[in-house]
Design a protein around this motif. Structure first.
Motif, PDB file in Angstrom:
ATOM      1  N   MET A   1     -12.602  16.426  14.626  1.00 54.90           N
ATOM      2  CA  MET A   1     -11.362  16.801  13.950  1.00 54.90           C
ATOM      3  C   MET A   1     -11.608  16.847  12.448  1.00 54.90           C
ATOM      4  O   MET A   1     -12.311  16.012  11.896  1.00 54.90           O
ATOM      5  CB  MET A   1     -10.270  15.816  14.284  1.00 54.90           C
ATOM      6  N   LEU A   2     -10.999  17.797  11.829  1.00 52.24           N
ATOM      7  CA  LEU A   2     -11.165  18.028  10.399  1.00 52.24           C
ATOM      8  C   LEU A   2     -10.361  17.009   9.591  1.00 52.24           C
ATOM      9  O   LEU A   2      -9.171  16.818   9.850  1.00 52.24           O
ATOM     10  CB  LEU A   2     -10.689  19.448  10.084  1.00 52.24           C
ATOM     11  N   PRO A   3     -11.000  16.346   8.621  1.00 54.65           N
ATOM     12  CA  PRO A   3     -10.251  15.407   7.780  1.00 54.65           C
ATOM     13  C   PRO A   3      -9.151  16.133   7.004  1.00 54.65           C
ATOM     14  O   PRO A   3      -9.320  17.292   6.599  1.00 54.65           O
ATOM     15  CB  PRO A   3     -11.303  14.857   6.818  1.00 54.65           C
ATOM     16  N   ALA A   4      -8.041  15.451   6.796  1.00 55.00           N
ATOM     17  CA  ALA A   4      -6.895  16.051   6.107  1.00 55.00           C
ATOM     18  C   ALA A   4      -7.284  16.558   4.719  1.00 55.00           C
ATOM     19  O   ALA A   4      -6.829  17.626   4.297  1.00 55.00           O
ATOM     20  CB  ALA A   4      -5.754  15.046   6.011  1.00 55.00           C
ATOM     21  N   SER A   5      -8.127  15.812   4.020  1.00 55.11           N
ATOM     22  CA  SER A   5      -8.506  16.223   2.659  1.00 55.11           C
ATOM     23  C   SER A   5      -9.266  17.552   2.668  1.00 55.11           C
ATOM     24  O   SER A   5      -9.022  18.416   1.819  1.00 55.11           O
ATOM     25  CB  SER A   5      -9.348  15.140   1.982  1.00 55.11           C
ATOM     26  N   LEU A  38     -22.029  25.352  12.666  1.00 49.99           N
ATOM     27  CA  LEU A  38     -20.717  25.852  13.057  1.00 49.99           C
ATOM     28  C   LEU A  38     -20.496  25.636  14.548  1.00 49.99           C
ATOM     29  O   LEU A  38     -20.798  26.487  15.372  1.00 49.99           O
ATOM     30  CB  LEU A  38     -20.570  27.326  12.674  1.00 49.99           C
ATOM     31  N   THR A  39     -19.978  24.472  14.847  1.00 45.92           N
ATOM     32  CA  THR A  39     -19.664  24.118  16.226  1.00 45.92           C
ATOM     33  C   THR A  39     -18.516  24.997  16.730  1.00 45.92           C
ATOM     34  O   THR A  39     -17.813  25.646  15.936  1.00 45.92           O
ATOM     35  CB  THR A  39     -19.231  22.646  16.308  1.00 45.92           C
ATOM     36  N   ASP A  40     -18.291  25.001  18.031  1.00 49.61           N
ATOM     37  CA  ASP A  40     -17.149  25.725  18.579  1.00 49.61           C
ATOM     38  C   ASP A  40     -15.847  25.169  18.004  1.00 49.61           C
ATOM     39  O   ASP A  40     -14.912  25.918  17.723  1.00 49.61           O
ATOM     40  CB  ASP A  40     -17.137  25.648  20.109  1.00 49.61           C
ATOM     41  N   GLU A  41     -15.806  23.852  17.803  1.00 49.73           N
ATOM     42  CA  GLU A  41     -14.623  23.224  17.209  1.00 49.73           C
ATOM     43  C   GLU A  41     -14.395  23.741  15.790  1.00 49.73           C
ATOM     44  O   GLU A  41     -13.268  24.055  15.405  1.00 49.73           O
ATOM     45  CB  GLU A  41     -14.791  21.704  17.193  1.00 49.73           C
ATOM     46  N   ALA A  42     -15.465  23.839  15.021  1.00 50.69           N
ATOM     47  CA  ALA A  42     -15.352  24.345  13.648  1.00 50.69           C
ATOM     48  C   ALA A  42     -14.845  25.781  13.639  1.00 50.69           C
ATOM     49  O   ALA A  42     -13.993  26.145  12.819  1.00 50.69           O
ATOM     50  CB  ALA A  42     -16.697  24.251  12.940  1.00 50.69           C
ATOM     51  N   MET A  43     -15.350  26.592  14.562  1.00 47.52           N
ATOM     52  CA  MET A  43     -14.921  27.995  14.631  1.00 47.52           C
ATOM     53  C   MET A  43     -13.442  28.079  15.004  1.00 47.52           C
ATOM     54  O   MET A  43     -12.697  28.905  14.461  1.00 47.52           O
ATOM     55  CB  MET A  43     -15.798  28.760  15.613  1.00 47.52           C
ATOM     56  N   ALA A  44     -12.998  27.226  15.920  1.00 46.45           N
ATOM     57  CA  ALA A  44     -11.582  27.217  16.304  1.00 46.45           C
ATOM     58  C   ALA A  44     -10.708  26.787  15.121  1.00 46.45           C
ATOM     59  O   ALA A  44      -9.633  27.366  14.888  1.00 46.45           O
ATOM     60  CB  ALA A  44     -11.367  26.286  17.503  1.00 46.45           C
ATOM     61  N   GLU A  45     -11.154  25.771  14.381  1.00 46.46           N
ATOM     62  CA  GLU A  45     -10.403  25.321  13.210  1.00 46.46           C
ATOM     63  C   GLU A  45     -10.336  26.425  12.157  1.00 46.46           C
ATOM     64  O   GLU A  45      -9.286  26.647  11.547  1.00 46.46           O
ATOM     65  CB  GLU A  45     -11.040  24.061  12.628  1.00 46.46           C
ATOM     66  N   ALA A  46     -11.445  27.120  11.942  1.00 45.29           N
ATOM     67  CA  ALA A  46     -11.464  28.216  10.973  1.00 45.29           C
ATOM     68  C   ALA A  46     -10.504  29.319  11.398  1.00 45.29           C
ATOM     69  O   ALA A  46      -9.790  29.892  10.553  1.00 45.29           O
ATOM     70  CB  ALA A  46     -12.882  28.769  10.828  1.00 45.29           C
ATOM     71  N   SER A  47     -10.461  29.610  12.680  1.00 47.45           N
ATOM     72  CA  SER A  47      -9.572  30.649  13.191  1.00 47.45           C
ATOM     73  C   SER A  47      -8.113  30.315  12.885  1.00 47.45           C
ATOM     74  O   SER A  47      -7.352  31.173  12.426  1.00 47.45           O
ATOM     75  CB  SER A  47      -9.782  30.809  14.702  1.00 47.45           C
ATOM     76  N   VAL A  48      -7.733  29.065  13.108  1.00 51.45           N
ATOM     77  CA  VAL A  48      -6.365  28.629  12.833  1.00 51.45           C
ATOM     78  C   VAL A  48      -6.082  28.675  11.334  1.00 51.45           C
ATOM     79  O   VAL A  48      -5.054  29.205  10.899  1.00 51.45           O
ATOM     80  CB  VAL A  48      -6.113  27.212  13.402  1.00 51.45           C
ATOM     81  N   LEU A  49      -6.988  28.132  10.543  1.00 52.80           N
ATOM     82  CA  LEU A  49      -6.789  28.103   9.089  1.00 52.80           C
ATOM     83  C   LEU A  49      -6.670  29.501   8.492  1.00 52.80           C
ATOM     84  O   LEU A  49      -5.837  29.744   7.621  1.00 52.80           O
ATOM     85  CB  LEU A  49      -7.951  27.370   8.408  1.00 52.80           C
ATOM     86  N   LEU A  50      -7.527  30.403   8.953  1.00 52.88           N
ATOM     87  CA  LEU A  50      -7.602  31.736   8.357  1.00 52.88           C
ATOM     88  C   LEU A  50      -6.659  32.744   9.009  1.00 52.88           C
ATOM     89  O   LEU A  50      -6.410  33.816   8.446  1.00 52.88           O
ATOM     90  CB  LEU A  50      -9.038  32.259   8.447  1.00 52.88           C
ATOM     91  N   GLY A  51      -6.179  32.438  10.205  1.00 52.67           N
ATOM     92  CA  GLY A  51      -5.356  33.407  10.913  1.00 52.67           C
ATOM     93  C   GLY A  51      -6.161  34.614  11.371  1.00 52.67           C
ATOM     94  O   GLY A  51      -5.636  35.717  11.494  1.00 52.67           O
ATOM     95  N   LEU A  52      -7.443  34.394  11.617  1.00 56.67           N
ATOM     96  CA  LEU A  52      -8.327  35.443  12.115  1.00 56.67           C
ATOM     97  C   LEU A  52      -8.706  35.116  13.551  1.00 56.67           C
ATOM     98  O   LEU A  52      -8.683  33.952  13.959  1.00 56.67           O
ATOM     99  CB  LEU A  52      -9.584  35.547  11.249  1.00 56.67           C
ATOM    100  N   THR A  53      -9.084  36.125  14.294  1.00 55.81           N
ATOM    101  CA  THR A  53      -9.452  35.887  15.687  1.00 55.81           C
ATOM    102  C   THR A  53     -10.817  35.210  15.759  1.00 55.81           C
ATOM    103  O   THR A  53     -11.649  35.364  14.846  1.00 55.81           O
ATOM    104  CB  THR A  53      -9.519  37.204  16.487  1.00 55.81           C
ATOM    105  N   PRO A  54     -11.061  34.481  16.823  1.00 54.60           N
ATOM    106  CA  PRO A  54     -12.392  33.893  17.007  1.00 54.60           C
ATOM    107  C   PRO A  54     -13.498  34.958  16.978  1.00 54.60           C
ATOM    108  O   PRO A  54     -14.572  34.716  16.444  1.00 54.60           O
ATOM    109  CB  PRO A  54     -12.302  33.213  18.372  1.00 54.60           C
ATOM    110  N   LEU A  55     -13.232  36.138  17.513  1.00 53.35           N
ATOM    111  CA  LEU A  55     -14.226  37.206  17.507  1.00 53.35           C
ATOM    112  C   LEU A  55     -14.547  37.655  16.084  1.00 53.35           C
ATOM    113  O   LEU A  55     -15.712  37.858  15.739  1.00 53.35           O
ATOM    114  CB  LEU A  55     -13.760  38.403  18.344  1.00 53.35           C
ATOM    115  N   GLN A  56     -13.539  37.786  15.234  1.00 54.14           N
ATOM    116  CA  GLN A  56     -13.790  38.176  13.844  1.00 54.14           C
ATOM    117  C   GLN A  56     -14.699  37.152  13.152  1.00 54.14           C
ATOM    118  O   GLN A  56     -15.602  37.520  12.404  1.00 54.14           O
ATOM    119  CB  GLN A  56     -12.473  38.305  13.076  1.00 54.14           C
TER     120      GLN A  56
END
Length: 165
Positions: A1-5, A38-56
Motif C-alpha cells: 500500500m502506498l504511504p499517504a505522504s 513496477l509491481t502490479d500493485e504499483a501499476m494499479a495505484e498509478a492507474s487510479v492516481l492518473l485516471g489512465l487505463t492499466p493498458l495505457q
C-alpha cells in the motif's frame, strides 16, 4: 500500500501537469523508486492516481528501458549498446562486465545487488563506451574501471563511503 505522504506528493505533481498523461512517467518512476520495480500493485495505484487505463500505463512501462516491470537488483547497470559505443569497445565492456558479475545481460547477481541491462542509447556517444548505474553516467569506461566502480557501489551499499575506500 502506498504511504499517504507519497500519495499526496504524486497527487500534487499530477495536478500541476497539463494532462495526467504528461505526469505518467514521473509517477511511474516515483512508484518504482518506492517499490524497487513496477509491481502490479504499483501499476494499479498509478492507474487510479492518473485516471489512465492499466493498458495505457503498461504501454509506457514496457516502452521505456529504465522502467522495470520485473524485479531488479539494488543497482541496475545499463551498458550502452548503440553503434557508437560498440565502435569504441562497448561489446567488450558488456562481455567483461557479464563475466565479472557471473551473469548474462538481463540477469541479476545472486546477491541481488546488480542487474545488467543493455540500453539502446544513454546519450553519451562522445564518451563511449558508456554505462550508467542509477543516475550516474560513466564514460568512457574501461573494463578495469567498471570493476572498480562495482566495488565502490558494493561498499556504498554496505555503509562504507566509496570515496574513502
Amino acid at each position: 500500500m502506498l504511504p499517504a505522504s507519497l500519495r499526496e506528493e504524486l497527487t500534487a505533481r499530477i495536478s500541476n501537469a497539463v494532462t495526467n498523461r504528461e505526469a505518467a512517467v514521473d509517477v511511474l518512476k516515483s512508484l518504482q523508486a518506492h517499490y524497487g520495480w513496477l509491481t502490479d500493485e504499483a501499476m494499479a495505484e498509478a492507474s487510479v492516481l492518473l485516471g489512465l487505463t492499466p493498458l495505457q500505463l503498461e504501454e509506457l512501462a514496457t516502452f521505456y528501458e529504465m522502467l522495470y516491470r520485473r524485479p531488479v537488483g539494488k543497482r541496475v547497470i545499463h551498458v550502452c549498446d548503440s553503434i557508437s559505443s560498440w565502435a569504441m569497445g562497448g561489446k567488450s565492456l558488456l562481455t567483461h562486465i557479464a563475466q565479472v558479475l557471473g551473469i548474462v545481460p538481463g540477469e541479476t547477481t545472486a546477491d541481488g545487488i546488480f542487474t545488467l541491462l543493455p540500453c539502446c542509447c544513454l546519450g553519451n556517444c562522445g564518451e563511449a563506451p558508456t554505462m550508467m548505474i542509477g543516475d550516474t553516467l560513466y564514460g568512457p569506461v574501461t573494463p578495469e574501471q567498471a570493476v572498480a566502480i562495482f566495488d565502490a557501489e558494493r561498499k556504498g551499499l554496505s555503509g562504507t563511503d566509496p570515496l574513502q575506500a
